[in-house]
Scaffold this motif. Structure first.
Motif, short mmCIF file in Angstrom:
data_model
loop_
_atom_site.label_atom_id
_atom_site.label_comp_id
_atom_site.label_asym_id
_atom_site.label_seq_id
_atom_site.Cartn_x
_atom_site.Cartn_y
_atom_site.Cartn_z
N SER A 3 0.83 -1.21 0.00
CA SER A 3 0.00 0.00 0.00
C SER A 3 0.86 1.26 0.00
O SER A 3 0.37 2.35 -0.28
CB SER A 3 -0.94 0.00 1.20
OG SER A 3 -0.22 -0.19 2.38
N HIS A 38 -0.74 1.36 12.17
CA HIS A 38 -0.69 2.81 12.43
C HIS A 38 0.36 3.16 13.49
O HIS A 38 1.02 4.19 13.40
CB HIS A 38 -2.06 3.30 12.92
CG HIS A 38 -3.11 3.29 11.84
ND1 HIS A 38 -3.07 4.13 10.76
CD2 HIS A 38 -4.23 2.53 11.69
CE1 HIS A 38 -4.12 3.91 9.98
NE2 HIS A 38 -4.84 2.93 10.52
N ILE A 52 -5.83 7.03 4.85
CA ILE A 52 -6.51 5.78 4.47
C ILE A 52 -7.68 6.02 3.51
O ILE A 52 -8.39 5.09 3.15
CB ILE A 52 -6.98 4.96 5.70
CG1 ILE A 52 -7.87 5.80 6.60
CG2 ILE A 52 -5.80 4.37 6.45
CD1 ILE A 52 -8.62 4.98 7.63
N ARG A 53 -7.85 7.28 3.07
CA ARG A 53 -8.90 7.53 2.08
C ARG A 53 -8.56 6.78 0.79
O ARG A 53 -7.43 6.85 0.32
CB ARG A 53 -9.03 9.02 1.77
CG ARG A 53 -9.77 9.80 2.85
CD ARG A 53 -9.69 11.25 2.57
NE ARG A 53 -8.28 11.67 2.51
CZ ARG A 53 -7.87 12.89 2.16
NH1 ARG A 53 -8.74 13.80 1.80
NH2 ARG A 53 -6.58 13.20 2.14
N TYR A 107 -8.08 3.67 0.48
CA TYR A 107 -7.36 2.42 0.74
C TYR A 107 -8.24 1.22 0.39
O TYR A 107 -7.82 0.30 -0.30
CB TYR A 107 -6.94 2.37 2.22
CG TYR A 107 -6.08 1.17 2.58
CD1 TYR A 107 -4.69 1.28 2.64
CD2 TYR A 107 -6.65 -0.08 2.86
CE1 TYR A 107 -3.89 0.19 2.96
CE2 TYR A 107 -5.86 -1.17 3.17
CZ TYR A 107 -4.48 -1.03 3.22
OH TYR A 107 -3.71 -2.13 3.53
N ASN A 108 -9.48 1.26 0.89
CA ASN A 108 -10.39 0.12 0.68
C ASN A 108 -10.65 -0.13 -0.80
O ASN A 108 -10.73 -1.27 -1.24
CB ASN A 108 -11.70 0.35 1.46
CG ASN A 108 -12.64 -0.82 1.29
OD1 ASN A 108 -13.52 -0.81 0.45
ND2 ASN A 108 -12.41 -1.87 2.08
N GLY A 157 -8.56 -3.05 -0.45
CA GLY A 157 -9.50 -3.74 0.42
C GLY A 157 -10.08 -4.99 -0.22
O GLY A 157 -10.20 -5.09 -1.45
N ASN A 202 -8.82 -4.02 10.71
CA ASN A 202 -9.58 -2.77 10.63
C ASN A 202 -10.78 -3.02 9.73
O ASN A 202 -10.63 -3.13 8.50
CB ASN A 202 -8.70 -1.65 10.06
CG ASN A 202 -7.53 -1.31 10.98
OD1 ASN A 202 -7.73 -0.90 12.12
ND2 ASN A 202 -6.32 -1.49 10.50
N ASN A 227 -13.87 -2.90 7.36
CA ASN A 227 -14.28 -2.05 6.23
C ASN A 227 -13.14 -1.21 5.67
O ASN A 227 -13.37 -0.32 4.84
CB ASN A 227 -15.45 -1.14 6.62
CG ASN A 227 -16.69 -1.98 6.89
OD1 ASN A 227 -16.91 -3.00 6.24
ND2 ASN A 227 -17.47 -1.58 7.89
N ILE A 228 -11.93 -1.47 6.13
CA ILE A 228 -10.76 -0.84 5.50
C ILE A 228 -9.99 -1.95 4.79
O ILE A 228 -9.88 -1.96 3.57
CB ILE A 228 -9.92 -0.08 6.54
CG1 ILE A 228 -10.78 1.05 7.12
CG2 ILE A 228 -8.63 0.47 5.91
CD1 ILE A 228 -10.21 1.76 8.29
N GLU A 229 -9.52 -2.94 5.57
CA GLU A 229 -8.81 -4.06 4.92
C GLU A 229 -9.79 -5.09 4.36
O GLU A 229 -9.52 -5.70 3.32
CB GLU A 229 -7.89 -4.74 5.94
CG GLU A 229 -6.74 -3.84 6.37
CD GLU A 229 -6.54 -3.84 7.88
OE1 GLU A 229 -7.01 -4.77 8.55
OE2 GLU A 229 -5.91 -2.89 8.40
N ASP A 286 -14.17 -5.94 3.91
CA ASP A 286 -15.57 -5.54 4.12
C ASP A 286 -16.19 -6.43 5.19
O ASP A 286 -16.02 -7.66 5.14
CB ASP A 286 -16.37 -5.68 2.82
CG ASP A 286 -16.14 -4.49 1.91
OD1 ASP A 286 -15.18 -3.73 2.15
OD2 ASP A 286 -16.92 -4.33 0.95
#
Ligand code: CP
Length: 280
Positions: free
Chosen positions: A176, A201, A210-211, A213-214, A218, A240, A242-244, A246
């Motif tokens: 990433s 983090h 992280i905007r 990122y998903n 994701g 995390n 809904n970031i890494e 769903d």
């Protein structure tokens, strides 16, 4: 003996541990005479608790050092702590520490099981991941495995790479921090195993943005639909949501092996404790 890094063990020794853990999972009995102190200087849920469960199942006497209330807080060093616990008759130590390879500076040697050091080694996690992969594919040989996310800071990635490459499996990364041109959705079809990594983090000097990122990295329905029919996905946890991944893919999707990893963590750690405490 110690269990510090996957690099210290041969392919045959790793495979022995994988198979032994699976025997233990099927109910093989083991009893070990030993005293172990669990010293977790960094936080943990899965690693610490699964070592405790493993120790209880094996009849090992365990001593959990409450780091926040220990003499670490008065400035006592880790080595002085080990020397003092050893003087009480405790000979084995499960340790998680922020510093990499901290044991190299010790004056004396100790039986250390590495519960994670810095960003480089998490060998018991690599073993439980290998058990999970072996259970599904019946082999660790010549698989294609993709690690996605915060690769550079991930001790899970580094130990898994060390392990999987012993078996001629191909390990790729979707980092990433670097490879913003390839989206997970566009390469998911190539892999047998996709391992999602936590954004670390706490190890970043600068707060990570992280905007988006998903969307790029994701695991979501689009990605899962592109995976091979027999492929699986994993995550070492903690994750995390809904970031890494769903959250609707948690935890009962047929490709999702996350809770199987957690279950296998107990048996991986039993096999490691058997090897280290019995000096097998
Ligand atoms: N996978 C892992 O090491 O989880 P914990 O940090 O909860 O132990």
């Amino acid at each position: 003996m110690s269990f510090l890094s996957i690099k210290d063990f041969s392919k045959e020794e790793i495979l022995f541990l994988v198979k032994r853990a699976l025997e233990l999972k099927k109910g093989a009995h083991t009893q070990v005479e030993g005293k172990v102190a669990n010293i977790f200087i960094e936080p943990s849920t899965r690693t610490l608790t699964s070592f405790q469960v493993a120790q209880d199942k094996m009849g090992i006497k365990r001593y959990d050092l409450h780091v926040e209330n220990s003499s670490f807080k008065k400035g006592e060093t880790l080595e002085d702590t080990l020397i003092n616990l050893k003087a009480m008759g405790i000979n084995n130590f499960v340790i998680r520490n922020k510093e990499e390879s901290y044991w190299k500076d010790f004056k004396y040697s100790y039986n250390i099981i590495n519960g994670g050091d810095g960003t480089k080694n998490h060998p018991s996690q690599a073993l439980l991941d290998a058990i999970t992969i072996y259970e599904h594919f019946g082999t660790l040989e010549k698989l294609k495995v993709l690690f996605v996310g915060d690769v550079n800071y991930s001790r899970v990635y580094h130990s898994n790479k060390d392990l999987l490459e012993k078996f001629d499996s191909i390990v790729h990364t979707l980092d990433s921090e670097k490879e913003r041109r390839v989206k997970l959705e566009d390469c998911a079809h190539m892999y047998d195993v996709i391992v999602m990594l936590r954004i670390q983090h706490e190890r970043h000097a600068k707060k990570m943005d992280i905007r988006g990122y998903n969307k790029e990295f994701g695991l979501n329905d689009n990605v899962v639909q592109k995976m091979k029919s027999n492929a699986i996905f994993m995550h070492p946890g903690p994750l995390n949501r809904n970031i890494e991944i769903d959250e609707k893919l948690l935890y009962d999707h047929p490709k999702n092996k996350i809770l199987e990893q957690v279950t296998n963590g107990v048996f991986a750690r039993m096999a490691i404790l058997e090897k280290t405490c019995k000096n097998m």
